[in-house]
Design a protein around this motif. Structure first.
Motif, mmCIF file in Angstrom:
data_model
loop_
_atom_site.group_PDB
_atom_site.id
_atom_site.type_symbol
_atom_site.label_atom_id
_atom_site.label_comp_id
_atom_site.label_asym_id
_atom_site.label_seq_id
_atom_site.Cartn_x
_atom_site.Cartn_y
_atom_site.Cartn_z
ATOM 1 N N UNK A 64 0.837 -1.202 0.000
ATOM 2 C CA UNK A 64 0.000 0.000 0.000
ATOM 3 C C UNK A 64 0.874 1.254 0.000
ATOM 4 N N UNK A 65 0.382 2.283 -0.645
ATOM 5 C CA UNK A 65 1.078 3.571 -0.648
ATOM 6 C C UNK A 65 0.590 4.401 0.530
ATOM 7 N N UNK A 66 1.523 5.048 1.224
ATOM 8 C CA UNK A 66 1.178 5.817 2.419
ATOM 9 C C UNK A 66 1.747 7.224 2.312
ATOM 10 N N UNK A 67 0.917 8.202 2.593
ATOM 11 C CA UNK A 67 1.337 9.600 2.709
ATOM 12 C C UNK A 67 1.079 10.023 4.153
ATOM 13 N N UNK A 68 2.036 10.736 4.751
ATOM 14 C CA UNK A 68 1.913 11.165 6.145
ATOM 15 C C UNK A 68 1.721 12.674 6.186
ATOM 16 N N UNK A 69 0.656 13.106 6.859
ATOM 17 C CA UNK A 69 0.354 14.529 6.972
ATOM 18 C C UNK A 69 0.200 14.912 8.441
ATOM 19 N N UNK A 70 0.411 16.187 8.731
ATOM 20 C CA UNK A 70 0.232 16.710 10.083
ATOM 21 C C UNK A 70 -0.225 18.162 9.977
ATOM 22 N N UNK A 71 -0.777 18.731 11.046
ATOM 23 C CA UNK A 71 -1.254 20.110 10.964
ATOM 24 C C UNK A 71 -0.193 21.111 10.522
ATOM 25 N N UNK A 72 1.013 20.980 11.046
ATOM 26 C CA UNK A 72 2.073 21.949 10.732
ATOM 27 C C UNK A 72 3.008 21.482 9.628
ATOM 28 N N UNK A 73 2.953 20.195 9.267
ATOM 29 C CA UNK A 73 3.929 19.655 8.336
ATOM 30 C C UNK A 73 5.289 19.505 9.008
ATOM 31 N N UNK A 74 6.235 18.938 8.294
ATOM 32 C CA UNK A 74 7.580 18.781 8.843
ATOM 33 C C UNK A 74 7.660 17.667 9.873
ATOM 34 N N UNK A 75 8.552 17.843 10.847
ATOM 35 C CA UNK A 75 8.832 16.807 11.837
ATOM 36 C C UNK A 75 7.614 16.524 12.717
ATOM 37 N N UNK A 76 7.226 15.270 12.767
ATOM 38 C CA UNK A 76 6.174 14.859 13.702
ATOM 39 C C UNK A 76 6.838 14.496 15.024
ATOM 40 N N UNK A 77 6.453 15.139 16.127
ATOM 41 C CA UNK A 77 7.087 14.828 17.410
ATOM 42 C C UNK A 77 6.705 13.434 17.899
ATOM 43 N N UNK A 78 7.659 12.747 18.464
ATOM 44 C CA UNK A 78 7.440 11.400 19.004
ATOM 45 C C UNK A 78 7.472 11.467 20.528
ATOM 46 N N UNK A 79 6.448 10.914 21.149
ATOM 47 C CA UNK A 79 6.401 10.882 22.607
ATOM 48 C C UNK A 79 7.614 10.119 23.125
ATOM 49 N N UNK A 80 8.468 10.754 23.947
ATOM 50 C CA UNK A 80 9.678 10.065 24.412
ATOM 51 C C UNK A 80 9.373 8.801 25.212
ATOM 52 N N UNK A 81 8.217 8.753 25.872
ATOM 53 C CA UNK A 81 7.885 7.551 26.644
ATOM 54 C C UNK A 81 7.672 6.344 25.732
ATOM 55 N N UNK A 82 7.232 6.608 24.503
ATOM 56 C CA UNK A 82 6.977 5.490 23.593
ATOM 57 C C UNK A 82 8.261 4.851 23.093
ATOM 58 N N UNK A 83 9.396 5.504 23.388
ATOM 59 C CA UNK A 83 10.702 4.977 22.974
ATOM 60 C C UNK A 83 11.457 4.335 24.130
ATOM 61 N N UNK A 84 10.809 4.243 25.308
ATOM 62 C CA UNK A 84 11.457 3.588 26.441
ATOM 63 C C UNK A 84 11.564 2.082 26.183
ATOM 64 N N UNK A 85 12.563 1.429 26.754
ATOM 65 C CA UNK A 85 12.771 -0.013 26.493
ATOM 66 C C UNK A 85 11.524 -0.858 26.745
ATOM 67 N N UNK A 86 10.772 -0.542 27.806
ATOM 68 C CA UNK A 86 9.592 -1.364 28.112
ATOM 69 C C UNK A 86 8.464 -1.187 27.107
ATOM 70 N N UNK A 87 8.536 -0.145 26.296
ATOM 71 C CA UNK A 87 7.482 0.105 25.310
ATOM 72 C C UNK A 87 7.901 -0.235 23.887
ATOM 73 N N UNK A 88 9.120 -0.658 23.708
ATOM 74 C CA UNK A 88 9.585 -0.984 22.360
ATOM 75 C C UNK A 88 8.978 -2.296 21.874
ATOM 76 N N UNK A 89 8.686 -2.333 20.602
ATOM 77 C CA UNK A 89 8.111 -3.515 19.973
ATOM 78 C C UNK A 89 8.921 -3.832 18.718
ATOM 79 N N UNK A 90 8.575 -4.921 18.080
ATOM 80 C CA UNK A 90 9.250 -5.267 16.826
ATOM 81 C C UNK A 90 9.085 -4.146 15.802
ATOM 82 N N UNK A 91 7.886 -3.558 15.762
ATOM 83 C CA UNK A 91 7.622 -2.492 14.788
ATOM 84 C C UNK A 91 8.429 -1.239 15.096
#
Length: 230
Positions: free
Chosen positions: A42-69
């Motif tokens: 499938x083709x995917x386009x990513x959009x956001x209100x401001x465009x540019x860098x989408x901020x990533x919640x730092x908690x979602x990058x903690x070791x206990x929250x990491x997944x294969x994806x």
């Protein structure tokens, strides 16, 4: 119904209220659906209100929250580049896509819940018979969506989202601008929920909603199964 091109809508908001802490996109809710769809061609386009860098919640990058994806995402410079160069919401059109998908994280509670371009897109997809899929906190984007008659879009519809008890466990009940479960009920939704933190998705026609981060892939599976039968 064919699903060949999907619009992903992500938050641009990175401040967790007045706490001084950061928030944004919960990366699992983006990465797992993204790779599920991309691996199917499938083709995917990513959009956001401001465009540019989408901020990533730092908690979602903690070791206990990491997944294969998420591990796959952090070893994939091409997809990282796409998420750092999102297009502006006001530059995309429903006519160019087959479905729209909103991953969560707390960010959408502040920006996508109020964004008029997002509201117009949701209404355009829904009333042109195209699926609208939202996960976790992303159903906040349904807050101001209406029918052509001026009624709330979700009035009387089965909808799921991050629950009050999950928000309490996250200790953010007093931080978020509103409680998502309460808002959806106030808009007349028939709020559905499963066990906290477990996969749970509900579909009401073209509207597919997932309860929490664990529900992101199930939401995409629900979309694909619905498309195959339609």
């Amino acid at each position: 119904m064919k699903i060949n091109k999907v619009l992903f809508v992500v938050t641009s908001h990175d401040k967790l209220g007045d706490t001084g802490k950061k928030t944004g996109l919960w990366i699992e809710e983006f990465a797992a659906p993204y790779y599920k769809l991309r691996d199917l061609g499938k083709e995917i386009v990513i959009a956001s209100p401001k465009g540019g860098q989408a901020p990533i919640d730092p908690k979602s990058d903690l070791p206990e929250n990491k997944t294969e994806a998420t591990r796959r995402y952090y070893s994939d410079p091409e997809t990282q580049q796409k998420l750092s160069n999102t297009v502006k919401l006001n530059s995309v059109s429903e006519q160019d896509f087959d479905a729209i998908f909103y991953p969560g994280g707390h960010g959408p509670m502040w920006d996508l819940s109020e964004d008029r371009d997002s509201v117009k897109l949701i209404e355009a997809f829904y009333f042109n018979r195209k699926p609208v899929v939202l996960v976790c906190h992303a159903p906040a984007a349904l807050k101001y969506a209406r029918t052509p008659e001026g009624l709330w879009l979700i009035d009387g519809k089965r909808v799921s989202a991050f629950t009050n008890t999950e928000e309490e466990t996250a200790e953010l009940t007093e931080v978020v601008p509103f409680l998502l479960e309460d808002m959806l009920k106030q808009r007349g939704a028939n709020f559905q929920k499963g066990e906290d933190w477990k996969p749970f998705v509900t579909r009401d026609g073209l509207l597919i909603t997932g309860q929490n981060p664990a529900s992101s892939v199930l939401a995409i599976d629900t979309l694909l199964n619905y498309a195959e039968r339609s």
